[in-house]
Scaffold this active site. Structure first.
Site, PDB file in Angstrom:
ATOM      1  N   ALA A 118       7.582 -92.154 -71.781  1.00  0.00           N
ATOM      2  CA  ALA A 118       6.342 -91.767 -72.726  1.00  0.00           C
ATOM      3  C   ALA A 118       6.062 -90.080 -72.128  1.00  0.00           C
ATOM      4  O   ALA A 118       6.597 -89.854 -71.761  1.00  0.00           O
ATOM      5  CB  ALA A 118       5.292 -92.487 -71.139  1.00  0.00           C
ATOM      6  N   THR A 119       5.343 -89.783 -73.173  1.00  0.00           N
ATOM      7  CA  THR A 119       5.209 -88.408 -73.922  1.00  0.00           C
ATOM      8  C   THR A 119       3.802 -87.939 -73.523  1.00  0.00           C
ATOM      9  O   THR A 119       4.004 -87.715 -72.215  1.00  0.00           O
ATOM     10  CB  THR A 119       5.820 -88.726 -75.488  1.00  0.00           C
ATOM     11  OG1 THR A 119       5.032 -89.163 -75.273  1.00  0.00           O
ATOM     12  CG2 THR A 119       7.243 -88.602 -75.061  1.00  0.00           C
ATOM     13  N   THR A 120       2.839 -87.619 -74.203  1.00  0.00           N
ATOM     14  CA  THR A 120       2.079 -86.908 -73.707  1.00  0.00           C
ATOM     15  C   THR A 120       0.961 -87.151 -73.698  1.00  0.00           C
ATOM     16  O   THR A 120      -0.160 -88.306 -74.148  1.00  0.00           O
ATOM     17  CB  THR A 120       1.808 -86.125 -75.308  1.00  0.00           C
ATOM     18  OG1 THR A 120       2.863 -85.315 -75.962  1.00  0.00           O
ATOM     19  CG2 THR A 120       1.220 -85.176 -74.864  1.00  0.00           C
ATOM     20  N   ALA A 155       8.793 -86.356 -79.890  1.00  0.00           N
ATOM     21  CA  ALA A 155       8.695 -87.869 -78.563  1.00  0.00           C
ATOM     22  C   ALA A 155       7.537 -87.782 -78.784  1.00  0.00           C
ATOM     23  O   ALA A 155       6.779 -88.628 -78.205  1.00  0.00           O
ATOM     24  CB  ALA A 155       9.243 -86.962 -77.374  1.00  0.00           C
TER      25      ALA A 155
END
Length: 279
Positions: A53-55, A232
């Site tokens: 998972a990213t931001t 991403a």
């Protein structure tokens, strides 16, 4: 090894003796192999083998805090999932978002929710916001072994502090490192691969005393900027109608924006960027 049950059907003493109010501490004795980070792993790095998972972004407001996350999970150079949800309510007045190894992050989030609920039921009162942050820090620290092999999870925790003397400062934000160190942030913060770009956007636009509505739009704009430069991080997907998850925590409790509300804000941001791509 999990605690052995009596053939007669009685619970082992561990389940009936007076102990700690921490569910994760109980689980470490009853079934330690179920805790994230306690499972034996083979040598080597596993960074590109699992979805990440990213931001996540957090913004303090005049009446609480806003937490938002994009929906993309990546596995190396591939998009593993386009609609993963990374932001969740931790309890009635706090929120948690996870960046990093997605599977461990989801498991850690669920365990943290149970931890807070278990404490409230056994003690008859809620943990303080600082206490919640410290409990989460201990869980992140428990995953250190996996983090050293590329399966790190970095949460962003935010909530409304019921004990705050000044309601305007009741919205508080905590970040963490992979060793479990908790750090209180002022105003705003972001974690994940796109956090550098998101924080740059927040730095330019944040001001003290933002309303919840203004903070929600700012969070969506910050995620848009992150997606613009970080592969991403997923931006608003107008074709598939996939938008960021946006939640707030105020004196009234936690609230998640509906799909229609988030869509309207995201589409407005995208329309504005067509006229001014730099924001």
């Amino acid at each position: 090894m999990a605690a052995a049950f009596d053939p007669s059907g009685r619970f082992p003493d561990l389940f009936t003796s007076v102990g700690t109010s921490s569910f994760s501490a109980f689980l470490s004795k009853a079934a330690p192999e179920l805790l994230p980070g306690r499972r034996p792993l083979p040598p080597g790095m596993a960074t590109g083998l699992t979805p990440h998972a990213t931001t996540i972004v957090a913004i303090a407001t005049a009446g609480g805090v806003v937490l938002a996350g994009d929906r993309r999970a990546t596995m190396g150079n591939l998009i593993a999932q386009r609609d993963v949800e990374k932001v969740h309510p931790a309890d009635a007045y706090s929120l948690v978002g996870m960046a990093g190894a997605a599977g461990i992050g989801i498991e850690l989030t669920r365990l943290f929710q149970v931890e807070l609920e278990h404490y409230e039921k056994t003690e008859g009162a809620m943990l303080s916001l600082d206490g919640k942050a410290n409990r989460l820090a201990a869980m992140v620290r428990g995953n250190l072994g996996a983090a050293m092999q590329g399966l790190a999870v970095v949460p962003l925790f935010a909530g409304f502090d019921l004990a705050a003397t000044d309601p305007a400062k009741a919205g508080r934000i905590f970040s963490f490192d992979v060793t479990g160190g908790p750090y209180e942030e002022t105003g705003y913060d972001a974690v994940g691969s796109g956090s550098v770009f998101a924080k740059s956007a927040l730095k330019k636009r944040f001001r003290l005393g933002l309303s919840v509505d203004d903070a929600v739009r700012l969070a969506v704009e910050a995620l848009y900027d992150a997606a613009d430069d970080d592969t991403a991080t997923g931006g608003p997907d107008l074709t598939r109608r996939i938008y960021p998850v946006v939640m707030s925590a105020t004196a009234e409790g936690t609230h998640r924006l509906t799909e229609a509300e988030t869509a309207a804000i995201a589409e407005s941001v995208v329309a504005g960027r067509m006229e001014n791509p730099g924001g």
